[in-house]
Design an enzyme around this catalytic site. Structure first.
Site, PDB file in Angstrom:
ATOM      1  CG  ASN A  10      -1.806   1.145   1.382  1.00 40.60           C
ATOM      2  OD1 ASN A  10      -1.457   2.258   1.000  1.00 40.60           O
ATOM      3  ND2 ASN A  10      -2.981   0.925   1.935  1.00 40.60           N
ATOM      4  N   PRO A  11       0.901   2.021  -1.112  1.00 41.65           N
ATOM      5  CG  PRO A  11       0.497   2.952  -3.220  1.00 41.65           C
ATOM      6  CD  PRO A  11       0.047   1.868  -2.289  1.00 41.65           C
ATOM      7  CG  ASP A  70      -4.383  -6.253   9.515  1.00 41.56           C
ATOM      8  OD1 ASP A  70      -4.301  -6.202   8.271  1.00 41.56           O
ATOM      9  OD2 ASP A  70      -5.427  -6.591  10.097  1.00 41.56           O
ATOM     10  CG  PHE A 153      -4.896   4.885   2.280  1.00 42.89           C
ATOM     11  CD1 PHE A 153      -3.882   5.482   3.015  1.00 42.89           C
ATOM     12  CD2 PHE A 153      -5.398   3.661   2.725  1.00 42.89           C
ATOM     13  CE1 PHE A 153      -3.374   4.874   4.160  1.00 42.89           C
ATOM     14  CE2 PHE A 153      -4.884   3.047   3.865  1.00 42.89           C
ATOM     15  CZ  PHE A 153      -3.882   3.663   4.582  1.00 42.89           C
ATOM     16  CE  LYS A 176      -3.483   9.192   7.517  1.00 43.99           C
ATOM     17  NZ  LYS A 176      -3.813   8.524   6.257  1.00 43.99           N
TER      18      LYS A 176
HETATM   19  P1  IMP Z   1      -4.969  -3.418   5.877  1.00 48.87           P
HETATM   20  O1  IMP Z   1      -4.224  -3.066   7.112  1.00 48.87           O
HETATM   21  O2  IMP Z   1      -4.138  -3.263   4.648  1.00 48.87           O
HETATM   22  O3  IMP Z   1      -5.667  -4.753   5.963  1.00 48.87           O
HETATM   23  O4  IMP Z   1      -6.057  -2.264   5.751  1.00 48.87           O
HETATM   24  C1  IMP Z   1      -7.418  -2.509   5.826  1.00 48.87           C
HETATM   25  C2  IMP Z   1      -8.245  -1.378   5.303  1.00 48.87           C
HETATM   26  O5  IMP Z   1      -8.563  -0.511   6.391  1.00 48.87           O
HETATM   27  C3  IMP Z   1      -7.629  -0.465   4.238  1.00 48.87           C
HETATM   28  O6  IMP Z   1      -7.741  -0.977   2.948  1.00 48.87           O
HETATM   29  C4  IMP Z   1      -8.472   0.788   4.406  1.00 48.87           C
HETATM   30  O7  IMP Z   1      -9.722   0.632   3.777  1.00 48.87           O
HETATM   31  C5  IMP Z   1      -8.685   0.799   5.925  1.00 48.87           C
HETATM   32  N1  IMP Z   1      -7.623   1.599   6.538  1.00 48.87           N
HETATM   33  C6  IMP Z   1      -6.562   1.140   7.254  1.00 48.87           C
HETATM   34  N2  IMP Z   1      -5.784   2.157   7.650  1.00 48.87           N
HETATM   35  C7  IMP Z   1      -6.347   3.272   7.142  1.00 48.87           C
HETATM   36  C8  IMP Z   1      -5.984   4.651   7.183  1.00 48.87           C
HETATM   37  O8  IMP Z   1      -4.973   5.082   7.747  1.00 48.87           O
HETATM   38  N3  IMP Z   1      -6.826   5.485   6.556  1.00 48.87           N
HETATM   39  C9  IMP Z   1      -7.949   5.077   5.919  1.00 48.87           C
HETATM   40  N4  IMP Z   1      -8.323   3.819   5.818  1.00 48.87           N
HETATM   41  C10 IMP Z   1      -7.525   2.916   6.438  1.00 48.87           C
END
Ligand code: IMP
Length: 199
Positions: A10-11, A70, A153, A176
């Site tokens: 995730n960039p 995560d 994002f 942020k």
């Molecule tokens: P994962 O940690 O890649 O499984 O992230 C799960 C999902 O949670 C992401 O694809 C976003 O939809 C949401 N998410 C996690 N962290 C953030 C953040 O910092 N901002 C906005 N959405 C987030």
């Protein structure tokens, strides 16, 4: 200087983690920078379970220590959903971030505002010889029924950060990276990260 692999594609996360860890004497690399392409199914039902899975797989595949996070969004009126399944929170498997936000807002329509929520983040650092550290962070706020801001994002544009009157997507990067769940998890891990870097 030790190298640390950031176990994510995730960039947005890579940019944030690099900025937050500025000042720790570690060479931070993304998987793309070492030509490593892995697909990992996040099969655990816990944030730590998934972070450990990702860190362990990246560490074993690269031979480098790897840091994974995560994260997810928990909305209290929805009993903590979308939670650990935040990325897959839509009946449409091909949904993008905006469509996931719209689906969430649709599910919230029946509930009275304010829609209190929190972002949470579990971080695990794994070296090829085993787990080095784990840490947790949260960021409180509420979901609002409009999209505000271009930064970030995921659910950022509809998440109003407590005490700021700004959505996560309206906050400048520096702010942020002070207030976010990821920043809080990494900040709690700083002493252990410094020790790891200097070993
Ligand atoms: P994962 O940690 O890649 O499984 O992230 C799960 C999902 O949670 C992401 O694809 C976003 O939809 C949401 N998410 C996690 N962290 C953030 C953040 O910092 N901002 C906005 N959405 C987030």
């Amino acid at each position: 200087m030790k190298t640390l692999l950031l176990a994510t594609t995730n960039p947005g996360k890579i940019q944030e983690i690099k900025a937050i860890l500025t000042g720790i004497p570690l060479r931070l690399l993304s998987p793309a920078e070492i030509d490593l392409r892995l697909t990992i199914d996040e099969i655990s039902s816990s944030y730590f379970g998934n972070a450990q899975l990702k860190a362990q797989i990246y560490a074993n595949a690269s031979g480098l220590p790897a840091l994974a996070d995560d994260s997810g969004l928990e909305v209290f009126a929805l009993g903590g959903k979308p939670g650990v399944h935040s990325h897959r929170y839509s009946p449409n498997a091909a949904a993008d971030d905006r469509e996931r936000c719209l689906y969430l807002l649709d599910n919230l329509k029946a509930h009275p505002q304010p829609w209190e929520a929190r972002f949470v983040c579990a971080v695990v650092l794994y070296s090829p010889s085993g787990e080095v550290l784990r840490s947790f962070g949260e960021c409180r706020g509420e979901i609002i029924p409009e999209f505000r801001g271009e930064n970030g994002f995921g659910y950022d544009p509809i998440f109003l950060v407590a005490g700021t009157n700004k959505t996560m997507a309206e906050l400048p990067d520096e702010q942020k990276n002070q207030l976010s769940h990821r920043a809080n998890a990494l900040r709690a891990a700083m002493p252990a990260l410094r020790e790891f870097a200097c070993q």
